[in-house]
Motif scaffolding. Structure first.
Motif, PDB file in Angstrom:
ATOM      1  N   CYS A 144      29.314 -45.172   6.186  1.00 28.66           N
ATOM      2  CA  CYS A 144      30.259 -46.284   6.109  1.00 28.66           C
ATOM      3  C   CYS A 144      29.579 -47.542   6.629  1.00 28.66           C
ATOM      4  O   CYS A 144      28.462 -47.472   7.170  1.00 28.66           O
ATOM      5  CB  CYS A 144      31.524 -45.977   6.913  1.00 28.66           C
ATOM      6  SG  CYS A 144      31.204 -45.612   8.671  1.00 28.66           S
ATOM      7  N   CYS A 145      30.255 -48.674   6.495  1.00 28.56           N
ATOM      8  CA  CYS A 145      29.656 -49.939   6.912  1.00 28.56           C
ATOM      9  C   CYS A 145      30.757 -50.929   7.284  1.00 28.56           C
ATOM     10  O   CYS A 145      31.623 -51.245   6.457  1.00 28.56           O
ATOM     11  CB  CYS A 145      28.788 -50.513   5.791  1.00 28.56           C
ATOM     12  SG  CYS A 145      27.915 -52.035   6.222  1.00 28.56           S
ATOM     13  N   GLY A 146      30.743 -51.407   8.521  1.00 28.90           N
ATOM     14  CA  GLY A 146      31.758 -52.344   8.971  1.00 28.90           C
ATOM     15  C   GLY A 146      33.071 -51.661   9.305  1.00 28.90           C
ATOM     16  O   GLY A 146      33.214 -50.438   9.163  1.00 28.90           O
ATOM     17  N   THR A 147      34.040 -52.458   9.737  1.00 24.56           N
ATOM     18  CA  THR A 147      35.352 -51.903  10.078  1.00 24.56           C
ATOM     19  C   THR A 147      36.158 -51.601   8.820  1.00 24.56           C
ATOM     20  O   THR A 147      36.434 -50.438   8.513  1.00 24.56           O
ATOM     21  CB  THR A 147      36.127 -52.877  10.988  1.00 24.56           C
ATOM     22  OG1 THR A 147      35.383 -53.122  12.178  1.00 24.56           O
ATOM     23  CG2 THR A 147      37.477 -52.294  11.362  1.00 24.56           C
ATOM     24  N   ALA A 148      36.553 -52.641   8.090  1.00 22.09           N
ATOM     25  CA  ALA A 148      37.296 -52.445   6.843  1.00 22.09           C
ATOM     26  C   ALA A 148      36.353 -52.252   5.665  1.00 22.09           C
ATOM     27  O   ALA A 148      36.590 -51.422   4.793  1.00 22.09           O
ATOM     28  CB  ALA A 148      38.221 -53.628   6.581  1.00 22.09           C
ATOM     29  N   SER A 167      21.494 -49.855   9.287  1.00 23.49           N
ATOM     30  CA  SER A 167      22.132 -48.534   9.221  1.00 23.49           C
ATOM     31  C   SER A 167      23.148 -48.448   8.090  1.00 23.49           C
ATOM     32  O   SER A 167      23.637 -47.361   7.778  1.00 23.49           O
ATOM     33  CB  SER A 167      22.805 -48.203  10.554  1.00 23.49           C
ATOM     34  OG  SER A 167      23.710 -49.227  10.937  1.00 23.49           O
ATOM     35  N   CYS A 168      23.488 -49.600   7.458  1.00 25.87           N
ATOM     36  CA  CYS A 168      24.398 -49.600   6.311  1.00 25.87           C
ATOM     37  C   CYS A 168      23.686 -49.287   5.000  1.00 25.87           C
ATOM     38  O   CYS A 168      24.341 -49.030   3.981  1.00 25.87           O
ATOM     39  CB  CYS A 168      25.068 -50.966   6.176  1.00 25.87           C
ATOM     40  SG  CYS A 168      26.324 -51.310   7.436  1.00 25.87           S
ATOM     41  N   CYS A 169      22.371 -49.349   4.993  1.00 24.64           N
ATOM     42  CA  CYS A 169      21.615 -49.212   3.748  1.00 24.64           C
ATOM     43  C   CYS A 169      21.636 -47.786   3.219  1.00 24.64           C
ATOM     44  O   CYS A 169      21.687 -46.812   3.989  1.00 24.64           O
ATOM     45  CB  CYS A 169      20.168 -49.651   3.968  1.00 24.64           C
ATOM     46  SG  CYS A 169      19.987 -51.389   4.430  1.00 24.64           S
ATOM     47  N   LEU A 170      21.598 -47.662   1.911  1.00 22.61           N
ATOM     48  CA  LEU A 170      21.506 -46.341   1.286  1.00 22.61           C
ATOM     49  C   LEU A 170      20.182 -45.681   1.645  1.00 22.61           C
ATOM     50  O   LEU A 170      20.120 -44.472   1.876  1.00 22.61           O
ATOM     51  CB  LEU A 170      21.640 -46.478  -0.230  1.00 22.61           C
ATOM     52  CG  LEU A 170      22.994 -47.010  -0.736  1.00 22.61           C
ATOM     53  CD1 LEU A 170      22.943 -47.213  -2.253  1.00 22.61           C
ATOM     54  CD2 LEU A 170      24.120 -46.056  -0.371  1.00 22.61           C
ATOM     55  N   ILE A 171      19.129 -46.469   1.665  1.00 30.01           N
ATOM     56  CA  ILE A 171      17.821 -46.023   2.143  1.00 30.01           C
ATOM     57  C   ILE A 171      17.476 -46.898   3.343  1.00 30.01           C
ATOM     58  O   ILE A 171      17.195 -48.091   3.191  1.00 30.01           O
ATOM     59  CB  ILE A 171      16.737 -46.150   1.053  1.00 30.01           C
ATOM     60  CG1 ILE A 171      17.117 -45.305  -0.163  1.00 30.01           C
ATOM     61  CG2 ILE A 171      15.380 -45.718   1.605  1.00 30.01           C
ATOM     62  CD1 ILE A 171      16.154 -45.453  -1.321  1.00 30.01           C
ATOM     63  N   GLY A 177      18.998 -54.627   5.366  1.00 27.11           N
ATOM     64  CA  GLY A 177      20.341 -55.212   5.355  1.00 27.11           C
ATOM     65  C   GLY A 177      20.354 -56.733   5.285  1.00 27.11           C
ATOM     66  O   GLY A 177      21.429 -57.335   5.344  1.00 27.11           O
ATOM     67  N   LYS A 178      19.202 -57.342   5.100  1.00 28.40           N
ATOM     68  CA  LYS A 178      19.114 -58.804   5.065  1.00 28.40           C
ATOM     69  C   LYS A 178      19.651 -59.371   3.751  1.00 28.40           C
ATOM     70  O   LYS A 178      19.420 -58.813   2.673  1.00 28.40           O
ATOM     71  CB  LYS A 178      17.659 -59.242   5.252  1.00 28.40           C
ATOM     72  CG  LYS A 178      17.086 -59.008   6.637  1.00 28.40           C
ATOM     73  CD  LYS A 178      17.654 -59.998   7.637  1.00 28.40           C
ATOM     74  CE  LYS A 178      16.990 -59.843   9.005  1.00 28.40           C
ATOM     75  NZ  LYS A 178      17.513 -60.817   9.975  1.00 28.40           N
ATOM     76  N   ASP A 179      20.368 -60.501   3.852  1.00 28.07           N
ATOM     77  CA  ASP A 179      20.812 -61.296   2.695  1.00 28.07           C
ATOM     78  C   ASP A 179      21.607 -60.480   1.669  1.00 28.07           C
ATOM     79  O   ASP A 179      21.505 -60.708   0.462  1.00 28.07           O
ATOM     80  CB  ASP A 179      19.601 -61.936   1.992  1.00 28.07           C
ATOM     81  CG  ASP A 179      18.826 -62.858   2.922  1.00 28.07           C
ATOM     82  OD1 ASP A 179      19.478 -63.529   3.746  1.00 28.07           O
ATOM     83  OD2 ASP A 179      17.581 -62.877   2.840  1.00 28.07           O
ATOM     84  N   ILE A 180      22.421 -59.549   2.137  1.00 26.24           N
ATOM     85  CA  ILE A 180      23.236 -58.723   1.237  1.00 26.24           C
ATOM     86  C   ILE A 180      24.320 -59.556   0.559  1.00 26.24           C
ATOM     87  O   ILE A 180      24.739 -59.265  -0.571  1.00 26.24           O
ATOM     88  CB  ILE A 180      23.865 -57.555   2.022  1.00 26.24           C
ATOM     89  CG1 ILE A 180      22.775 -56.615   2.521  1.00 26.24           C
ATOM     90  CG2 ILE A 180      24.861 -56.771   1.162  1.00 26.24           C
ATOM     91  CD1 ILE A 180      21.917 -55.999   1.429  1.00 26.24           C
ATOM     92  N   ALA A 181      24.773 -60.612   1.220  1.00 26.32           N
ATOM     93  CA  ALA A 181      25.816 -61.459   0.630  1.00 26.32           C
ATOM     94  C   ALA A 181      25.341 -62.119  -0.666  1.00 26.32           C
ATOM     95  O   ALA A 181      26.167 -62.489  -1.510  1.00 26.32           O
ATOM     96  CB  ALA A 181      26.254 -62.526   1.630  1.00 26.32           C
ATOM     97  N   PRO A 186      25.883 -55.296  -4.447  1.00 24.61           N
ATOM     98  CA  PRO A 186      25.520 -54.800  -3.109  1.00 24.61           C
ATOM     99  C   PRO A 186      25.641 -53.279  -2.981  1.00 24.61           C
ATOM    100  O   PRO A 186      24.961 -52.670  -2.159  1.00 24.61           O
ATOM    101  CB  PRO A 186      26.512 -55.504  -2.187  1.00 24.61           C
ATOM    102  CG  PRO A 186      27.656 -55.893  -3.059  1.00 24.61           C
ATOM    103  CD  PRO A 186      27.051 -56.188  -4.402  1.00 24.61           C
ATOM    104  N   GLY A 187      26.509 -52.677  -3.810  1.00 20.35           N
ATOM    105  CA  GLY A 187      26.671 -51.232  -3.746  1.00 20.35           C
ATOM    106  C   GLY A 187      25.433 -50.461  -4.120  1.00 20.35           C
ATOM    107  O   GLY A 187      25.329 -49.266  -3.833  1.00 20.35           O
TER     108      GLY A 187
END
Length: 268
Positions: A144-148, A167-171, A177-181, A186-187
């Motif tokens: 999972c990643c983040g609260t919501a 730790s949110c990354c698939l790999i 996790g940089k510049d995901i926005a 992103p999925g």
């Protein structure tokens, strides 16, 4: 009456076994969720799980003493153990009914508390070592990643509007996790589901599994065994009373030593 004694002994032994099952359930919940998610869970959940653990140990210990008292025999200890078990089982059934009735309210309270707690620790990510380690561990283990959802990280100091923890990354790689926005999909790089719904879903699944597979069957067994013990206690009480009467009757008809020596003296 020997049959009633052995039936009561078997009932106590089975009760002791169910006490072990209840204690194991409490210990499993304690280690799997309450202690594991300790910064995020409310105090009343600690108390509830602790009471399950204590109840299991108390049933096991009391039933073991009751089994020994049945064979000894020790009528007073038998009655005391039976009375204590009756109180425990009645409390268990009452608490089960109350929780079942209030489960939606309790679930909502747990969700609200955890959401607030997770939001607080999320804001401290990167500056507080324990919160950082907790989030990294949960996100990697629970996928999972983040609260919501993953976008919650953008509003934190760590996220800086664009980033999520590695730790949110698939790999998981340094800087993944940089510049995901700015990523169009992103999925493909990070987990987008939030930890709050993921954890609550896992707790809900375990709650239904344990309640239907362990707790409710154990409660049903407790009720049946207590009915059996109360019934056999009536026969055992008659047996104990009859034994006491026989002992009293024999002692009443035996000649006293004083009388025997008096007769001998008269003969001389």
């Amino acid at each position: 009456m020997a049959v009633a004694k052995y039936i009561a002994f078997a009932a106590f032994i089975i009760l002791a076994g169910t006490g072990i099952a209840v204690a194991y359930t409490g210990a499993s919940l304690l280690t799997s969720y309450v202690a594991y998610l300790s910064p995020w869970v409310p105090g009343w959940l600690w108390i509830a799980v602790g009471m399950i653990l204590v109840l299991g140990v108390a049933i096991m210990a009391t039933s073991t003493v009751g089994a020994i008292a049945t064979l000894a025999p020790r009528p007073r200890a038998f009655k005391m153990c039976l009375s204590l078990l009756l109180v425990m089982v009645v409390s268990e059934i009452a608490a089960t009914a109350l929780i079942y009735q209030k489960q939606k309210i309790l679930g909502q309270a747990l969700s609200t508390y955890m959401g607030n707690s997770m939001g607080t620790t999320e804001a401290d990510y990167g500056s507080n070592l324990s919160d950082t380690q907790l989030w990294d561990e949960i996100q990697m283990e629970m996928n999972c990643c983040g609260t919501a959802n993953y976008k919650d990280w953008f509003a934190t100091t760590f996220g800086n509007g664009t980033d999520v923890p590695d730790s949110c990354c698939l790999i998981v790689e340094t800087g993944c996790g940089k510049d995901i926005a700015d990523v169009e999909y992103p999925g493909d790089q990070v987990i987008t589901e939030g930890c709050l719904p993921t954890v609550l879903q896992a707790i809900g699944l375990d709650y239904h599994t344990l309640s239907r597979g362990v707790w409710l069957p154990v409660c049903a067994m407790h009720v049946a065994l207590m009915v059996l013990l109360v019934a056999t206690s009536m026969f055992l009480q008659e047996s104990y009373t009859a034994s006491n009467l026989r002992v009293f009757s024999v002692s009443a008809v035996l000649p006293s030593n004083t009388h025997k020596y008096q007769v001998l003296d008269n003969n001389f």
